[in-house]
Design a protein around this motif. Sequence first.
Motif, PDB file in Angstrom:
ATOM      1  N   VAL A  71      -2.275   6.903  -4.321  1.00  0.00           N
ATOM      2  CA  VAL A  71      -4.195   6.364  -4.397  1.00  0.00           C
ATOM      3  C   VAL A  71      -4.517   5.746  -2.893  1.00  0.00           C
ATOM      4  N   GLY A  72      -5.830   6.612  -3.612  1.00  0.00           N
ATOM      5  CA  GLY A  72      -7.361   6.249  -2.813  1.00  0.00           C
ATOM      6  C   GLY A  72      -7.792   7.366  -2.309  1.00  0.00           C
ATOM      7  N   ASP A  73      -6.909   8.759  -2.307  1.00  0.00           N
ATOM      8  CA  ASP A  73      -7.276   9.522  -1.826  1.00  0.00           C
ATOM      9  C   ASP A  73      -8.573  10.358  -2.467  1.00  0.00           C
ATOM     10  N   GLU A  74      -9.375  10.346  -2.124  1.00  0.00           N
ATOM     11  CA  GLU A  74      -9.492  11.803  -2.876  1.00  0.00           C
ATOM     12  C   GLU A  74      -9.359  13.182  -2.977  1.00  0.00           C
ATOM     13  N   ALA A 123      -7.005   8.702 -10.794  1.00  0.00           N
ATOM     14  CA  ALA A 123      -5.882   8.216 -10.788  1.00  0.00           C
ATOM     15  C   ALA A 123      -5.702   7.024 -10.011  1.00  0.00           C
ATOM     16  N   THR A 124      -5.432   5.766 -10.263  1.00  0.00           N
ATOM     17  CA  THR A 124      -5.745   4.709  -9.236  1.00  0.00           C
ATOM     18  C   THR A 124      -4.075   4.114  -9.631  1.00  0.00           C
ATOM     19  N   PRO A 155       1.468   5.718  -4.800  1.00  0.00           N
ATOM     20  CA  PRO A 155       0.841   4.591  -4.404  1.00  0.00           C
ATOM     21  C   PRO A 155       1.614   4.983  -2.371  1.00  0.00           C
ATOM     22  N   GLN A 156      -0.006   3.919  -1.279  1.00  0.00           N
ATOM     23  CA  GLN A 156       0.541   4.316  -0.282  1.00  0.00           C
ATOM     24  C   GLN A 156       2.435   3.453   0.106  1.00  0.00           C
ATOM     25  N   ILE A 157       2.479   1.860  -0.451  1.00  0.00           N
ATOM     26  CA  ILE A 157       3.537   1.879  -0.437  1.00  0.00           C
ATOM     27  C   ILE A 157       4.827   1.858  -1.737  1.00  0.00           C
ATOM     28  N   LEU A 185      11.852   1.515  -0.214  1.00  0.00           N
ATOM     29  CA  LEU A 185      10.879   0.708   0.209  1.00  0.00           C
ATOM     30  C   LEU A 185      10.615   1.329   1.121  1.00  0.00           C
ATOM     31  N   SER A 186       8.938   2.293   1.086  1.00  0.00           N
ATOM     32  CA  SER A 186       8.623   3.554   1.715  1.00  0.00           C
ATOM     33  C   SER A 186       7.103   3.371   1.762  1.00  0.00           C
ATOM     34  N   ASN A 187       6.300   3.226   2.882  1.00  0.00           N
ATOM     35  CA  ASN A 187       5.310   4.214   3.758  1.00  0.00           C
ATOM     36  C   ASN A 187       4.764   5.158   3.528  1.00  0.00           C
ATOM     37  N   ASN A 188       4.028   5.675   2.348  1.00  0.00           N
ATOM     38  CA  ASN A 188       4.148   7.246   2.343  1.00  0.00           C
ATOM     39  C   ASN A 188       3.008   7.899   3.247  1.00  0.00           C
ATOM     40  N   ARG A 189       2.139   6.937   4.125  1.00  0.00           N
ATOM     41  CA  ARG A 189       1.483   7.792   5.423  1.00  0.00           C
ATOM     42  C   ARG A 189       2.033   7.089   6.959  1.00  0.00           C
ATOM     43  N   GLY A 190       3.299   6.910   6.500  1.00  0.00           N
ATOM     44  CA  GLY A 190       4.341   6.755   7.744  1.00  0.00           C
ATOM     45  C   GLY A 190       3.745   5.673   8.833  1.00  0.00           C
ATOM     46  N   MET A 191       2.920   4.703   8.123  1.00  0.00           N
ATOM     47  CA  MET A 191       2.912   3.415   9.017  1.00  0.00           C
ATOM     48  C   MET A 191       3.654   2.351   8.637  1.00  0.00           C
ATOM     49  N   VAL A 192       3.670   1.783   9.699  1.00  0.00           N
ATOM     50  CA  VAL A 192       5.611   1.291   9.856  1.00  0.00           C
ATOM     51  C   VAL A 192       5.375   0.046   8.856  1.00  0.00           C
ATOM     52  N   ILE A 193       6.206  -1.033   7.382  1.00  0.00           N
ATOM     53  CA  ILE A 193       6.818  -1.760   7.114  1.00  0.00           C
ATOM     54  C   ILE A 193       7.351  -2.861   7.791  1.00  0.00           C
ATOM     55  N   ASP A 194       7.204  -3.928   7.942  1.00  0.00           N
ATOM     56  CA  ASP A 194       8.045  -4.922   7.321  1.00  0.00           C
ATOM     57  C   ASP A 194       8.463  -5.978   7.117  1.00  0.00           C
TER      58      ASP A 194
END
Length: 261
Positions: A71-74, A123-124, A155-157, A185-194
């Motif tokens: 979501v948010g990608d062009e 898509a949003t 979604p990103q998360i 629960l995952s961050n699909n951009r590979g960024m850290v989740i707390d």
Amino acid sequence: MANFDKAIPPGGTGEITLLVNTKGFQGKIRKSAMVRSNDPDQPTMKIYITAEVRPYIEVKPLSRIILRGLVGDELRQTRYISSSDNRPFEIKDITSNLGKLVDYKLKPEEGGKSFRLEVVCKATERVYKSGFIKLLTDHPKKKEVRVPVYIRIRPQIDVWPSSVVFGRIIAKKADGRLLKKTVVLSNNRGMVIDIQSMQYNKKYFLVEAKAFSEKPANKYRIEIIALVDQIPAGTVNETLVIQTTGGQEFKVPISLTLVKD
């Protein structure tokens, strides 16, 4: 479909004809047929037919469109529509069954011998859907062209699955069994989740988050265990609320029906 001579005399020859339906194909194809006979030395053999299928109107470089991302990608894809016989043609109408999920524009090129089709994903939110863009033409051999479109947006998360259903549980059969479901629960951009907190009915469930790797992690396995001995008979609907860094909140509905006879 195959036609063949059923009986071949000793020392004679026979004929096998293979007919391939090329509808819906584009590009190189390879088909095969298994031949079985009473020849003691070679009772079975396989024959092949290869061809390159060129439709009257071609869609290049691929005949389908795949819009995959977050979501948010062009997300934008371009296809070129042209006649394989070099005949000028017009596209009289263009429609899609994907509604507001895509936007598309058509631009003529090469003096009406080809068109450029640009498709943009709108898509949003999470979407897994397949559809098509339909072109109506005045080409005498190809009045309609369908371009398959596959949309895969996350979604990103992400929490998946988005809900947990234990289904119907018979209490006496559940004794001693670990009734567990898992969401990721995952961050699909590979960024850290707390994970800051998890709120749920602690009387009915036990919930534990386990990182897929050593912290800092970008993905967690969240295990949800139903405490059958403490859940009343009937249908139970609860919600697991997960809060992460940055104030993001995810709600996961949990449902089960417990039978106590």
